[in-house]
Design a protein around this motif. Structure first.
Motif, PDB file in Angstrom:
ATOM      1  N   ALA A 381       0.847  -1.208   0.000  1.00 16.46           N
ATOM      2  CA  ALA A 381       0.000   0.000   0.000  1.00 16.46           C
ATOM      3  C   ALA A 381       0.878   1.253   0.000  1.00 16.46           C
ATOM      4  O   ALA A 381       0.628   2.206  -0.753  1.00 16.46           O
ATOM      5  CB  ALA A 381      -0.917  -0.009   1.220  1.00 16.46           C
ATOM      6  N   ALA A 382       1.932   1.242   0.817  1.00 15.73           N
ATOM      7  CA  ALA A 382       2.827   2.411   0.879  1.00 15.73           C
ATOM      8  C   ALA A 382       3.500   2.632  -0.476  1.00 15.73           C
ATOM      9  O   ALA A 382       3.638   3.774  -0.955  1.00 15.73           O
ATOM     10  CB  ALA A 382       3.869   2.215   1.974  1.00 15.73           C
ATOM     11  N   THR A 383       3.898   1.544  -1.126  1.00 18.44           N
ATOM     12  CA  THR A 383       4.573   1.644  -2.426  1.00 18.44           C
ATOM     13  C   THR A 383       3.628   2.252  -3.471  1.00 18.44           C
ATOM     14  O   THR A 383       4.023   3.127  -4.247  1.00 18.44           O
ATOM     15  CB  THR A 383       5.041   0.231  -2.863  1.00 18.44           C
ATOM     16  N   ILE A 384       2.383   1.793  -3.465  1.00 19.51           N
ATOM     17  CA  ILE A 384       1.408   2.325  -4.444  1.00 19.51           C
ATOM     18  C   ILE A 384       1.115   3.806  -4.136  1.00 19.51           C
ATOM     19  O   ILE A 384       1.107   4.649  -5.027  1.00 19.51           O
ATOM     20  CB  ILE A 384       0.088   1.512  -4.396  1.00 19.51           C
ATOM     21  N   ALA A 385       0.925   4.101  -2.854  1.00 18.75           N
ATOM     22  CA  ALA A 385       0.563   5.476  -2.479  1.00 18.75           C
ATOM     23  C   ALA A 385       1.681   6.460  -2.830  1.00 18.75           C
ATOM     24  O   ALA A 385       1.435   7.542  -3.357  1.00 18.75           O
ATOM     25  CB  ALA A 385       0.252   5.534  -0.988  1.00 18.75           C
ATOM     26  N   GLN A 386       2.951   6.038  -2.567  1.00 19.64           N
ATOM     27  CA  GLN A 386       4.079   6.944  -2.811  1.00 19.64           C
ATOM     28  C   GLN A 386       4.535   6.919  -4.265  1.00 19.64           C
ATOM     29  O   GLN A 386       5.294   7.782  -4.704  1.00 19.64           O
ATOM     30  CB  GLN A 386       5.292   6.529  -1.958  1.00 19.64           C
ATOM     31  N   GLY A 387       4.172   5.848  -4.980  1.00 16.30           N
ATOM     32  CA  GLY A 387       4.665   5.691  -6.357  1.00 16.30           C
ATOM     33  C   GLY A 387       6.128   5.299  -6.374  1.00 16.30           C
ATOM     34  O   GLY A 387       6.796   5.366  -7.410  1.00 16.30           O
ATOM     35  N   ALA A 388       6.647   4.874  -5.242  1.00 16.49           N
ATOM     36  CA  ALA A 388       8.055   4.450  -5.127  1.00 16.49           C
ATOM     37  C   ALA A 388       8.131   3.432  -4.006  1.00 16.49           C
ATOM     38  O   ALA A 388       7.321   3.469  -3.077  1.00 16.49           O
ATOM     39  CB  ALA A 388       8.934   5.657  -4.797  1.00 16.49           C
ATOM     40  N   PRO A 389       9.110   2.503  -4.071  1.00 19.05           N
ATOM     41  CA  PRO A 389       9.121   1.420  -3.077  1.00 19.05           C
ATOM     42  C   PRO A 389       9.261   1.917  -1.644  1.00 19.05           C
ATOM     43  O   PRO A 389      10.070   2.797  -1.352  1.00 19.05           O
ATOM     44  CB  PRO A 389      10.345   0.583  -3.463  1.00 19.05           C
TER      45      PRO A 389
END
Ligand code: FAD
Ligand code: PYC
Length: 417
Positions: A381-389
């Motif tokens: 979820a964090a990766t999708i939200a930030q657009g970065a790992p």
């Protein structure tokens, strides 16, 4: 959504339990979402929940070709542990194990987490060396585990036969805070909580194609058996079907699929109060709350997409187990099943961006992803939200295969491959 509580049960009892509301909504798909997640297994649902809960992104759909939790999430043997060798694995599996501890309270849904302890037996010198190395690595990573002697192992699991004819027990690795949880409840709990936060869960909706009409070939929409759904971001979380979805999107994954099988015995009185794995002979067991012995063996030795059990596996697994756990020979077996597991070469998952702009992936959990569901959902979820790992997810990116940066967990994965 009304809170589950002792008062709610009492209130419903007065009305003959006819007033319970549905646990999650079943909406018609909208024509567009900010994020679409394909696959309503534990990982997809947890990702949706943490997108909404941690990042305030609620314009999310989870699309599922069958029923939620009907894939490997509802077919696994529910073992939870974090005693992995590599630092990056320890980080994600321990994050997950920690989140499991109070997940019932967080989701307001009893997932029946039972930290009853997991014992992984050592039945060759080689295996004992591997457990010693893992034990040291666990200590460096702050994970509580213990190397035990055969006598200590026997105390933990009294029915063990230490002097098996082929593979005597030489010791083991014990994780006291490992254990089990009710697999369906994990899926249901995340589904209910995500739905409550506004996520649309759309079952009986198979993705049949992925459109890439965005700038530079970025994802623009999915085509499904319930129509076209446009999206800004797409996350593929389909375990054994990851290669199929990747092909729809136009890239390849270093994943092979095999069936992994399990079986349960008839219910009996309590005979084992922890989880025990005998990986050299290819078998493991625990006892369910109903009293059935939950038994699993190794993965099929050939690639396939068969989501069912086979006679040869029952025989192989039970034959292996009775050497080390003789009472198993007296039990009738009740039912067996299989799931399609997605295996990577280093037995570690893939989390992160793909070569296609806007498409994210979470797969490769193979035989061991149930234990990881909360941690995996959290950092996907964090990766999708930030657009970065996200920091915990970063080592598990797809690029590690071209960079030769493997995260070898073939021993910790434990199940024979
Ligand atoms: P799944 O739960 O399989 O969910 C993927 C979903 O995607 C499915 O519901 C599927 O229907 C859906 N889907 C696929 N294609 C499409 C499409 N085209 N459109 C829409 N939806 C689609 N792990 C442990 O940690 N401990 C264990 O003890 C353990 N035991 C196991 C025992 C067995 C027999 C098996 C099979 C697995 C075991 N595992 C265990 C592994 C664990 O079950 C998996 O790693 C985990 O459940 C994967 O979850 P998931 O959400 O990624 O996949
Ligand atoms: O990952 O611990 C595990 C496991 C046990 C059985 C299948 N997977």
């Amino acid at each position: 959504m009304a809170k589950y509580s002792a008062f709610a049960i009492a209130r419903q009892a007065i009305g003959w339990h006819e007033g319970w509301e549905r646990a999650w909504r079943s909406p018609q798909p909208k024509s567009r979402y900010k994020v679409v997640i394909v696959g309503a297994g534990g990982h997809g649902l947890a990702t949706a929940y943490y997108l909404a809960k941690n990042h305030g992104i609620t314009d999310v759909a989870v699309v599922e070709k069958g029923w939620l939790g009907g894939g490997n999430t509802g077919r696994n043997t529910t073992i939870i542990r974090s005693n992995y060798l590599q630092d990056s694995s320890a980080a994600i599996y321990e994050l997950a194990r920690g989140l499991y501890e109070d997940l019932s309270q967080k989701l307001n849904f009893n997932i029946m987490f039972s930290p009853r302890g997991v014992l992984m037996l050592g039945q060759t010198e080689h295996e004992m060396r591997a457990w010693a190395r893992t034990w040291h690595a666990n200590r460096c990573n702050g994970i509580e585990s213990e190397l035990v002697t055969p006598a200590q192992g026997k105390k933990i699991v009294p029915m063990i036969n230490l002097d098996g004819p082929r593979y005597p027990v030489l010791g083991g690795l014990w994780q006291p805070r490992g254990g089990t949880a009710r697999h369906d409840a994990v899926a249901w709990g995340y589904a209910r909580a995500a739905s409550d936060l506004g996520v649309d869960i759309i079952q009986q909706c198979e993705v049949t194609a992925i459109d890439r009409n965005g700038p530079g070939g970025a994802v623009s929409a999915i085509r499904t058996t319930r129509g076209e759904i446009a999206c800004d971001k797409l996350c593929i979380v389909v375990a054994g079907h990851s290669g199929v979805l990747a092909e729809m999107a136009g890239f390849r994954l270093p994943v092979e699929c095999v069936a992994l099988q399990a079986l349960v015995s008839e219910p009996v009185k309590p005979m084992i109060d922890c989880v025990v794995m005998a990986n050299t002979v290819h078998g493991y067991l625990s006892q369910s709350d109903k009293g059935e012995l939950v038994i699993g063996g190794g993965a099929d030795g050939f690639n396939n997409y068969t989501q069912r059990g086979s006679f040869q596996h029952i025989e192989e697994t039970v034959r292996a187990l009775i050497e080390t756990f003789p009472p198993v020979s007296r039990l009738r077996q009740l039912r067996q099943w299989g799931g399609i597991v997605d295996m990577t070469g280093d037995r570690s998952p893939i989390i992160g961006k793909t070569p296609v702009e806007g498409i994210y992936i979470n797969c490769g959990w193979g035989t061991g992803g149930f234990k990881a569901i909360p941690g995996s959902g959290w950092c996907t979820a964090a990766t999708i939200a930030q657009g970065a790992p996200d920091a915990v997810a970063a080592p598990f990116g797809l690029e590690r295969f071209s960079e030769g940066r493997m995260i070898d967990e073939s021993i910790a994965a434990a199940v024979a491959h």
